[in-house]
Enzyme design. Structure first.
Site, short mmCIF file in Angstrom:
data_model
loop_
_atom_site.label_atom_id
_atom_site.label_comp_id
_atom_site.label_asym_id
_atom_site.label_seq_id
_atom_site.Cartn_x
_atom_site.Cartn_y
_atom_site.Cartn_z
N ASN A 34 10.81 39.27 -19.85
CA ASN A 34 9.47 39.61 -19.06
C ASN A 34 10.16 40.35 -17.76
O ASN A 34 9.33 40.36 -16.79
CB ASN A 34 9.00 38.24 -18.64
CG ASN A 34 9.99 37.33 -17.85
OD1 ASN A 34 10.86 37.78 -17.47
ND2 ASN A 34 9.57 35.98 -17.53
N GLY A 38 15.53 40.72 -14.89
CA GLY A 38 16.38 41.75 -15.36
C GLY A 38 15.69 43.18 -15.10
O GLY A 38 14.77 43.35 -14.27
N PHE A 71 19.26 34.19 -24.12
CA PHE A 71 19.68 34.24 -22.55
C PHE A 71 18.61 33.99 -21.70
O PHE A 71 18.95 33.79 -20.46
CB PHE A 71 20.21 35.41 -22.52
CG PHE A 71 21.13 35.93 -23.44
CD1 PHE A 71 22.57 35.74 -23.20
CD2 PHE A 71 20.98 36.41 -24.89
CE1 PHE A 71 23.67 35.93 -24.07
CE2 PHE A 71 21.98 36.79 -25.75
CZ PHE A 71 23.45 36.44 -25.45
N ALA A 72 17.30 34.07 -21.87
CA ALA A 72 16.31 34.05 -21.02
C ALA A 72 16.32 32.86 -20.32
O ALA A 72 16.15 31.69 -20.95
CB ALA A 72 14.99 34.75 -21.55
N TYR A 139 19.45 23.13 -12.13
CA TYR A 139 19.74 24.35 -13.18
C TYR A 139 20.65 23.79 -14.36
O TYR A 139 20.26 23.88 -15.60
CB TYR A 139 20.57 25.40 -12.40
CG TYR A 139 21.17 26.14 -13.37
CD1 TYR A 139 20.54 26.96 -14.41
CD2 TYR A 139 22.61 26.34 -13.57
CE1 TYR A 139 21.24 27.83 -15.26
CE2 TYR A 139 23.39 27.10 -14.39
CZ TYR A 139 22.60 27.96 -15.01
OH TYR A 139 23.30 28.99 -16.31
N ASN A 168 32.22 30.89 -15.44
CA ASN A 168 31.78 31.82 -14.68
C ASN A 168 31.93 33.35 -15.21
O ASN A 168 33.12 33.52 -15.18
CB ASN A 168 32.49 31.69 -12.90
CG ASN A 168 32.05 30.47 -12.44
OD1 ASN A 168 32.11 29.39 -12.96
ND2 ASN A 168 31.34 30.77 -11.34
#
Ligand SMILES: NC(=O)c1ccc[n+]([C@@H]2O[C@H](COP(=O)([O-])OP(=O)(O)OC[C@H]3O[C@@H](n4cnc5c(N)ncnc54)[C@H](O)[C@@H]3O)[C@@H](O)[C@H]2O)c1
Ligand SMILES: O=c1ccn([C@@H]2O[C@H](COP(=O)(O)OP(=O)(O)O[C@H]3O[C@H](CO)[C@H](O)[C@H](O)[C@H]3O)[C@@H](O)[C@H]2O)c(=O)[nH]1
Length: 320
Positions: A34, A38, A71-72, A139, A168
């Site tokens: 969306n 990105g 991944f979203a 998160y 990371n």
């Protein structure tokens, strides 16, 4: 064997690199993004692009897909502490809709971007997957909730799933690299100082119980990470949910990262000590034995200077 995969979040950093690897391996790739964080131009050439939300995944998913790489999400630790609702809504609510769409369409393979943040402050390092999960920020809590959802989906409805708990992520691959706006991750921020786009790097806390007082993290090259995704998609077994950490097993402090950037770029990097950032564990270092054993993963780009050097090349190309 080549397949057709939906890559949610494929206009973002990690998703675009994995999409590129899937294309190079001969797969058909459809990116669903969306563009909330990105960029359209981040989607690799050769991938189909749908500008849309994972909450509406049912509009596009059908039985022609062999699997989904998901991944979203929103992924900023600091923001999640001040806006937790944003994280529950998108990361958990969005994934619930995606799983429903997969179930309805009969798509049975999933690779999910989980995170080291699911563990919180570890009792022991390196962290193994059986370690207690006590996230220190919303998160990480939202990603852990999704991992639980996926476990249930696999057991009850036969989904074959692999959750990859990244530590990371850093570095770049070809034209795909890290480009968060505003940037919040350490390495690209330090590179912005090297480029003269920032005056100094803020070191968030120098009073942690670590050798130099700054937080220690395990930096993993995004191309090594991408290779794990291709192995995971092939390894997903119906009815099973495998969870694997992805890291190099080496910890580097914030100050060591800054020093590495100085060496790689040749630029002086002024540092300013700032207060601790909410929700940051002191040390996060992975044991990736499960990924090595179960996926046959063998990361080859562990050198921090090499990781920084690839990120620097990408940052310079963008700036030029
Ligand atoms: N970068 C890291 O160090 C790191 C570490 C651990 C886990 N992860 C996870 O990896 C994934 C990718 O991270 P990234 O650094 O590439 O982030 P990113 O922000 O660059 O990419 C996320 C992408 O998802 C898209 N998106 C977000 N919500 C959406 C929705 N509801 N519908 C459709 N698209 C949506 C965004 O537009 C963006 O393109 C995330 O799930 C993140 O939590 C990243
Ligand atoms: O300007 C900055 C930015 C970051 N940091 C510090 O640098 C370290 C790394 O911070 P990042 O924001 O780059 O990465 P995080 O460790 O917060 O988070 C990343 O790694 C986590 C696991 O290690 C999760 O996977 C998460 O999704 C991912 O964004 C932290 O100690 C942070 O406090 C600074 O000192 N100054």
């Amino acid at each position: 064997m080549s397949g057709k995969y939906l890559v949610t979040g494929g206009a973002g950093y990690v998703g675009s690199v994995v999409a590129q690897h899937l294309l190079e391996a001969g797969h058909e790739v459809v990116v669903l993004d969306n563009l909330s964080t990105g960029f359209r131009e981040g989607v690799p050439a050769g991938a189909a692009f749908i500008e849309g939300d994972i909450r509406d995944a049912a509009k596009w998913l059908d039985a022609s897909f062999d699997g989904v790489l998901h991944f979203a999400a929103f992924s900023q630790v600091g923001e999640s502490v001040v806006k937790p609702e944003k994280y529950w809504e998108n990361n958990v609510g969005g994934t619930m809709a995606l799983l429903e769409a997969m179930r309805a369409a009969g798509v049975r393979r999933l690779v999910f971007s989980s995170t080291a943040a699911t563990y919180g402050e570890p009792d022991q390092v390196p962290i193994v997957e059986s370690a207690p999960t006590k996230p220190t920020n919303p998160y990480g809590a939202s990603k852990l909730a999704v991992d639980h959802m996926i476990t249930g989906e696999a057991a009850a409805h036969g989904l074959g799933a692999v959750s990859l708990r990244y530590f990371n992520v850093a570095g770049a691959y070809g034209t795909c690299g890290e480009r968060h706006d505003p940037e919040s991750h350490l390495i690209p921020l330090v590179l912005q100082v090297a480029q003269g786009r920032r005056d100094a790097i803020s070191v968030f806390g120098d009073d942690y119980p670590t050798p130099d007082g700054t937080c220690v993290r395990d930096y993993i090259h995004v191309a090594d990470l991408a290779e794990a995704h291709l192995l995971a998609v092939a390894a997903a077994e119906p009815g099973e949910h495998l969870i694997c950490n992805l890291g190099n097993g080496n910890g580097f402090s914030v100050r060591e990262v800054v020093e590495t950037v100085r060496r790689v770029t040749g630029h002086p990097i002024p540092e300013v000590v700032a207060p601790r950032r909410g929700g940051d564990p002191a040390v996060l270092v992975a044991s990736a034995e499960t990924a090595r054993e179960k996926l046959g993963w063998n990361p080859s780009r562990a050198d921090l200077a090499g990781i920084v050097s690839d990120a620097w090349e990408f940052a310079q190309r963008r700036a030029g």
